[in-house]
Enzyme design. Structure first.
Site, PDB file in Angstrom:
ATOM      1  N   HIS A  29      -3.248  -1.949  -7.932  1.00 58.98           N
ATOM      2  CA  HIS A  29      -4.499  -2.397  -7.339  1.00 58.98           C
ATOM      3  C   HIS A  29      -5.041  -3.631  -8.059  1.00 58.98           C
ATOM      4  O   HIS A  29      -6.083  -3.588  -8.718  1.00 58.98           O
ATOM      5  CB  HIS A  29      -5.535  -1.269  -7.347  1.00 58.98           C
ATOM      6  N   GLU A  40      -2.890   7.381  -4.149  1.00 59.52           N
ATOM      7  CA  GLU A  40      -2.356   8.385  -5.077  1.00 59.52           C
ATOM      8  C   GLU A  40      -2.648   9.794  -4.570  1.00 59.52           C
ATOM      9  O   GLU A  40      -1.777  10.668  -4.584  1.00 59.52           O
ATOM     10  CB  GLU A  40      -2.967   8.212  -6.468  1.00 59.52           C
ATOM     11  N   THR A  96      -5.355  10.902 -11.330  1.00 63.44           N
ATOM     12  CA  THR A  96      -5.091  10.540 -12.731  1.00 63.44           C
ATOM     13  C   THR A  96      -6.183   9.708 -13.390  1.00 63.44           C
ATOM     14  O   THR A  96      -6.245   9.638 -14.616  1.00 63.44           O
ATOM     15  CB  THR A  96      -3.765   9.771 -12.853  1.00 63.44           C
ATOM     16  N   SER A 140      -9.621  -0.867  -7.400  1.00 59.72           N
ATOM     17  CA  SER A 140      -8.990  -0.037  -8.421  1.00 59.72           C
ATOM     18  C   SER A 140      -9.901   1.110  -8.836  1.00 59.72           C
ATOM     19  O   SER A 140     -11.010   0.896  -9.338  1.00 59.72           O
ATOM     20  CB  SER A 140      -8.654  -0.889  -9.655  1.00 59.72           C
TER      21      SER A 140
END
Length: 274
Positions: A36, A122, A158, A214
């Site tokens: 990202h 993700e 994460t 991000s």
């Protein structure tokens, strides 16, 4: 301006690994944005000929396909491997860990609960490994009115904050008959967040550098803002505003895990020149 860098910041292990894979491919194709950070993606395209595709239909026979660091849905990965292409999986090991846990726990009959952003690639990839529909929550509040099954397994995106993950874990332990908790927040996230928290309390102004899409960079900015109200999130030195630094003496600087060092150094030099 004096600039103090956080003790831990910037590229994590998974991103460094993916960048090296892309550079060595010399004309490879990434399935989804590799990381990202659009400026680093642009560098890979201009300097190494790395292209980007978003769908299976865009993949041509003979392509060297690189799977993004955030991972892709299980069915897409299987379909890629069935095509006449070379596939290199650059999924971060910290992401493949929750994928495997979700696959195993759902197979054993646990209701999978993921702490994360449902729209994030993700989380989409991790969800796809559950044999039954997973529950995705972005906060404890989203779980309060949810009917909690007897047996649950909790994992996290994460890049989430540990404190909020623990809140959700405690709630599930109190409300389910059996709760399996897997801390899948990566070490780099721990370290970067702790370093940002420490630095933000010691400076007059804080600058967080990273891609605006991000997740881990957004988390760093949230932490910085909590301890230093004069905190700003930028993509590169062009986003700096001189007015932010009026009357300030020390600027703290940190960066997300997808932010390359060349951008961080450009920002540092620009702030020092003020």
């Amino acid at each position: 301006m004096k600039v103090r860098l956080a003790k831990s910041f910037g590229f994590c292990f998974g991103v460094k690994r993916a960048i090296k894979i892309a550079e060595k491919s010399r004309g490879g194709v990434t399935f989804g944005a590799l990381i990202h950070n659009q400026k680093e993606i642009d560098r890979l395209r201009h300097s190494f000929g790395v292209k980007l595709v978003q769908t299976l239909d865009e993949v041509d026979g003979g392509d060297q396909v690189i799977v993004r660091t955030h991972g892709i849905p299980k069915n897409d990965l299987m379909a890629l491997r069935q095509k006449n292409v070379s596939v290199t999986d650059a999924t971060c090991p910290y992401v493949t860990k929750p994928q495997k846990i979700v696959e195993e726990m759902s197979a054993q009959g646990y209701q999978v609960i993921i702490f994360g952003d449902m729209t994030h690639p993700e989380v989409k990839s991790v969800m796809s490994y559950s044999s039954t529909p997973a529950i995705v929550v972005g906060s404890l509040d989203e779980l309060i009115d949810t009917k909690i099954p007897k047996r649950v397994a909790l994992v996290s995106q994460t890049t989430k904050q540990t404190e909020k993950f623990i809140e959700i874990a405690h709630f599930l332990i109190r409300n389910a008959h059996e709760t399996r908790v897997f801390n899948t927040i990566c070490n780099a996230t721990f370290q970067n967040q702790d370093a940002t928290r420490e630095l933000a309390q010691e400076v007059d102004v804080m600058v967080v550098v990273g891609g605006l899409s991000s997740s881990n960079t957004k988390q760093l900015f949230s932490i910085a803002k909590e301890y230093c109200p004069d905190s700003y999130l930028i993509e590169d030195e062009k986003d700096l505003n001189k007015e932010w630094f009026l009357g300030k003496k020390i600027c703290g600087l940190t960066a997300g895990a997808s932010t390359p060092d060349w951008i961080i150094q450009n920002v540092k030099r620009a702030i020092e020149a003020l």
